[in-house]
Design an enzyme around this catalytic site. Structure first.
Site, PDB file in Angstrom:
ATOM      1  N   ARG A 127      15.813  72.109  42.017  1.00 36.57           N
ATOM      2  CA  ARG A 127      16.516  70.962  41.754  1.00 36.57           C
ATOM      3  C   ARG A 127      15.544  69.367  41.518  1.00 36.57           C
ATOM      4  NH1 ARG A 127      21.807  70.619  43.595  1.00 36.57           N
ATOM      5  NH2 ARG A 127      22.387  71.909  45.668  1.00 36.57           N
ATOM      6  N   ASP A 132      27.098  65.938  37.997  1.00 38.83           N
ATOM      7  CA  ASP A 132      25.949  67.082  37.248  1.00 38.83           C
ATOM      8  C   ASP A 132      26.654  67.544  36.027  1.00 38.83           C
ATOM      9  OD1 ASP A 132      27.663  68.423  38.515  1.00 38.83           O
ATOM     10  OD2 ASP A 132      25.964  68.813  39.489  1.00 38.83           O
ATOM     11  N   GLY A 192      35.832  72.951  34.505  1.00 41.01           N
ATOM     12  CA  GLY A 192      37.081  71.704  34.688  1.00 41.01           C
ATOM     13  C   GLY A 192      37.534  71.630  35.956  1.00 41.01           C
ATOM     14  N   LYS A 193      37.648  72.911  36.409  1.00 38.73           N
ATOM     15  CA  LYS A 193      37.899  72.358  38.119  1.00 38.73           C
ATOM     16  C   LYS A 193      38.273  71.600  38.725  1.00 38.73           C
ATOM     17  CE  LYS A 193      39.575  77.396  36.942  1.00 38.73           C
ATOM     18  NZ  LYS A 193      39.609  79.009  37.902  1.00 38.73           N
ATOM     19  N   THR A 194      36.659  71.615  38.898  1.00 27.37           N
ATOM     20  CA  THR A 194      36.273  71.043  40.163  1.00 27.37           C
ATOM     21  C   THR A 194      36.934  69.194  39.786  1.00 27.37           C
ATOM     22  OG1 THR A 194      33.960  71.798  40.539  1.00 27.37           O
ATOM     23  CG2 THR A 194      33.927  69.784  41.194  1.00 27.37           C
ATOM     24  N   LYS A 225      29.806  71.132  29.452  1.00 25.23           N
ATOM     25  CA  LYS A 225      29.405  72.847  28.535  1.00 25.23           C
ATOM     26  C   LYS A 225      30.955  72.858  28.262  1.00 25.23           C
ATOM     27  CE  LYS A 225      26.850  75.659  31.497  1.00 25.23           C
ATOM     28  NZ  LYS A 225      27.097  76.490  32.583  1.00 25.23           N
ATOM     29  N   PHE A 272      23.414  79.098  32.221  1.00 24.30           N
ATOM     30  CA  PHE A 272      23.047  78.330  33.589  1.00 24.30           C
ATOM     31  C   PHE A 272      21.656  77.525  33.031  1.00 24.30           C
ATOM     32  CE2 PHE A 272      22.496  77.958  38.039  1.00 24.30           C
ATOM     33  CZ  PHE A 272      23.671  77.689  38.341  1.00 24.30           C
TER      34      PHE A 272
END
Ligand code: 5GP
Ligand code: MG
Length: 184
Positions: free
Chosen positions: A174, A109, A114-116, A140, A161
């Protein structure tokens, strides 16, 4: 009227629409064509990272005109109504396929720090896919904390957000058909 703000109970936190439904649709059709060209004659597996990408995946796969298969996984680093990652991620791979036989396109999504995606792509690479690319609906880049660039990023969004079109705040919103900013 899908691009106007709903005024019904429960939507008071929606501040403004950032990407209206017609723009989402047009851009997804465009990228669906690129993906179809790139993966023609290649066994394509879309892996969607739940829950946020479920609507994007559903629309994107219908704009892909070459054969593809679909799997889902979960990755979560948020708790409850927090808008800040816990830094304590949980990944649940529900993939019951040998992905070494596929060109894998991860469907996400939004890329934030960027960690994920660094973590998930490292784990998936160990399973030896024929190739591995990432397609994210939103990016982002201002928030990036690690070196990561998605192969396909449909929209760049500012550092606010966002919710809607699959993305939640505390599991709500959602179902909005557009991307909106929430006031927290
Ligand atoms: P990252 O690991 O890149 O920091 O975080 C990626 C995940 O954080 C996304 O998959 C998404 O679940 C969540 N996230 C980041 N920014 C937002 C946002 O603006 N809105 C929502 N709803 N989720 C976000
Ligand atoms: Mg996500």
């Amino acid at each position: 009227m899908v691009d106007t703000l709903p005024v019904s109970f429960g939507y008071e936190n929606i501040k403004r629409v950032i990407i209206p439904e017609n723009e989402l649709k047009a851009r997804i059709a465009e990228v669906g064509k690129c993906i179809s060209l790139e993966y023609s004659e290649k066994p394509l597996l879309l892996i969607a990272i739940l829950k946020g990408s479920f609507i994007f995946l559903a629309d994107l796969c219908r704009e892909i005109t070459v054969p593809c298969e679909v799997e889902f996984m979960r990755s979560s680093s948020y708790v409850g109504n927090s808008t800040v990652s816990t830094g304590n991620p949980k990944d649940i791979f529900g993939i019951d396929k040998d992905i070494s036989k596929y060109h894998v396109l991860l469907v996400e999504d939004i890329v934030d720090t960027g960690k994920t995606l660094v973590r998930v792509t490292e784990q998936l690479k160990k399973l030896n896919p024929l190739s591995l690319k990432v397609c994210t609906l939103l990016d982002k880049p201002e928030r990036r904390e690690v070196d990561f660039s998605p192969d396909f990023a449909l929209f760049i969004v500012p550092d606010v957000f966002v919710v809607g079109y699959g993305l939640d705040f505390d599991e709500k919103y959602r179902n909005l058909p557009y991307i909106a900013e929430v006031s927290l």
